[in-house]
Design an enzyme around this catalytic site. Sequence first.
Site, PDB file in Angstrom:
ATOM      1  N   GLU A   1       0.784  -1.305  -0.214  1.00  0.00           N
ATOM      2  CA  GLU A   1       0.012   0.097   0.138  1.00  0.00           C
ATOM      3  C   GLU A   1       0.970   1.213   0.194  1.00  0.00           C
ATOM      4  O   GLU A   1       1.879   1.268   0.732  1.00  0.00           O
ATOM      5  CB  GLU A   1      -0.882  -0.093   1.249  1.00  0.00           C
ATOM      6  CG  GLU A   1      -1.620   1.352   1.122  1.00  0.00           C
ATOM      7  CD  GLU A   1      -2.625   1.014   2.698  1.00  0.00           C
ATOM      8  OE1 GLU A   1      -3.561   0.519   2.521  1.00  0.00           O
ATOM      9  OE2 GLU A   1      -2.368   2.194   3.478  1.00  0.00           O
TER      10      GLU A   1
ATOM     11  N   TYR B   1      -6.995   6.891  -0.212  1.00  0.00           N
ATOM     12  CA  TYR B   1      -7.620   7.903  -0.593  1.00  0.00           C
ATOM     13  C   TYR B   1      -7.430   9.160   0.240  1.00  0.00           C
ATOM     14  O   TYR B   1      -7.916  10.214  -0.328  1.00  0.00           O
ATOM     15  CB  TYR B   1      -9.323   7.459  -0.388  1.00  0.00           C
ATOM     16  CG  TYR B   1     -10.233   8.014  -1.025  1.00  0.00           C
ATOM     17  CD1 TYR B   1     -10.083   8.233  -2.597  1.00  0.00           C
ATOM     18  CD2 TYR B   1     -11.082   8.787  -0.622  1.00  0.00           C
ATOM     19  CE1 TYR B   1     -11.341   8.892  -3.132  1.00  0.00           C
ATOM     20  CE2 TYR B   1     -12.156   9.328  -0.970  1.00  0.00           C
ATOM     21  CZ  TYR B   1     -12.199   9.544  -2.599  1.00  0.00           C
ATOM     22  OH  TYR B   1     -13.109  10.003  -3.400  1.00  0.00           O
TER      23      TYR B   1
ATOM     24  N   ALA C   1      -6.702  10.892   4.259  1.00  0.00           N
ATOM     25  CA  ALA C   1      -7.803  10.931   5.504  1.00  0.00           C
ATOM     26  C   ALA C   1      -8.630  12.037   5.012  1.00  0.00           C
ATOM     27  O   ALA C   1      -8.569  13.166   4.596  1.00  0.00           O
ATOM     28  CB  ALA C   1      -6.975  11.446   6.612  1.00  0.00           C
TER      29      ALA C   1
ATOM     30  N   ARG D   1     -15.752   3.011   4.260  1.00  0.00           N
ATOM     31  CA  ARG D   1     -16.476   3.970   4.774  1.00  0.00           C
ATOM     32  C   ARG D   1     -15.707   5.402   4.841  1.00  0.00           C
ATOM     33  O   ARG D   1     -16.271   6.425   4.555  1.00  0.00           O
ATOM     34  CB  ARG D   1     -17.088   3.772   6.017  1.00  0.00           C
ATOM     35  CG  ARG D   1     -18.155   4.783   6.598  1.00  0.00           C
ATOM     36  CD  ARG D   1     -18.137   4.517   8.120  1.00  0.00           C
ATOM     37  NE  ARG D   1     -17.145   5.013   8.842  1.00  0.00           N
ATOM     38  CZ  ARG D   1     -17.281   5.381  10.122  1.00  0.00           C
ATOM     39  NH1 ARG D   1     -18.235   4.829  10.914  1.00  0.00           N
ATOM     40  NH2 ARG D   1     -16.124   5.468  10.750  1.00  0.00           N
TER      41      ARG D   1
ATOM     42  N   ASP E   1     -13.040   7.775   7.250  1.00  0.00           N
ATOM     43  CA  ASP E   1     -13.213   8.446   8.540  1.00  0.00           C
ATOM     44  C   ASP E   1     -13.962   9.701   8.831  1.00  0.00           C
ATOM     45  O   ASP E   1     -13.856  10.604   7.783  1.00  0.00           O
ATOM     46  CB  ASP E   1     -11.901   8.782   9.381  1.00  0.00           C
ATOM     47  CG  ASP E   1     -10.951   7.373   9.566  1.00  0.00           C
ATOM     48  OD1 ASP E   1     -11.346   6.477  10.077  1.00  0.00           O
ATOM     49  OD2 ASP E   1      -9.706   7.630   9.434  1.00  0.00           O
TER      50      ASP E   1
ATOM     51  N   LYS F   1     -20.951  -6.498   4.520  1.00  0.00           N
ATOM     52  CA  LYS F   1     -20.008  -5.845   3.360  1.00  0.00           C
ATOM     53  C   LYS F   1     -19.637  -6.811   2.498  1.00  0.00           C
ATOM     54  O   LYS F   1     -19.641  -6.755   1.020  1.00  0.00           O
ATOM     55  CB  LYS F   1     -18.746  -5.549   4.245  1.00  0.00           C
ATOM     56  CG  LYS F   1     -17.731  -4.556   3.426  1.00  0.00           C
ATOM     57  CD  LYS F   1     -16.412  -4.279   4.240  1.00  0.00           C
ATOM     58  CE  LYS F   1     -16.657  -3.532   5.347  1.00  0.00           C
ATOM     59  NZ  LYS F   1     -15.619  -2.905   5.992  1.00  0.00           N
TER      60      LYS F   1
END
Length: 295
Positions: free
Chosen positions: A16, A49, A51, A107, A109, A169
């Site tokens: 990542e 993506y 924070a 989802r 933060d 999910k």
Amino acid sequence: MKISEILKEKATVSFEVFPPKNKEGDISSIYHTIEELAKLSPDFISVTYGAGGSTKGKTVEIASAIKHQYGIESVAHLSCISSSKEDILRECQRLKEEGIDNILALRGDYPADAGNFDPENLEFHFASELNEFIETNFPGQFCLSGACYPETHQEADGFKKDLEALKKKVDAGAQYLVTQIFFDNDYYYRLVREARRIGITVPILAGIMPITNAKSLIRTTKMCGCTIPYQLSTMIEAYYDNPAAMKEIGINYAAQQIIDLITNGVDGIHIYTMNRPEIAQSIFQSIPTVLRELN
């Protein structure tokens, strides 16, 4: 190529990375990271993506470069908590046009400093809703994946409730899962065992973060809510003020985690690189034969 197809053939090794944050918006520094990681021949590289979606504009660009310039499959993170349905449609269309086949649907933060953010008036509340929306509007276009938590999501009302949410999910379209970081492999084994017991059959990749700095380790565990095992905590106490020793400890500890996971049939290893390719390279150099077992 969809990651789900790769996982049908083998356990994976992946990384990542995250878009660099700077005022000028220059993302050129990430390409050195990708070039170095590419030398390790990962099965895929995922791109965060940011924070609160803070670097979301760069995610598609970097994911496209990974796939088309470096010839490595890429996974674009996509979070929805502060997005409208129109935002998600636009982002998915961009991914489709760039030939990106894989999305890690999250989802996300809650924004920490968004004065106008109203958690009661959202178009998306959960990653399962994002999965359903993408599948409805882009049927079969993307391989969707999701995040999971070996030690339970901080907002969940216990491990059982967290597993029930995870099942939703997967039922909504997630074709594989990637765990949050953990330092005790027993939590991963418990998650897999209990997930299989309630009918979650998709691959569950183990997320590993080599921690090479004591302060970073403490900060990360507070943020993610993961446990520091006694063995690791004693090493940290002994070498807290020795950066060189802490780096060796972090790399060796992660390598030992990976050896144990591979020995016990892990579905895949996903390394959170923190954009430091030299750390991933050090792990590969320390256990090259073991990692080759996944290929």
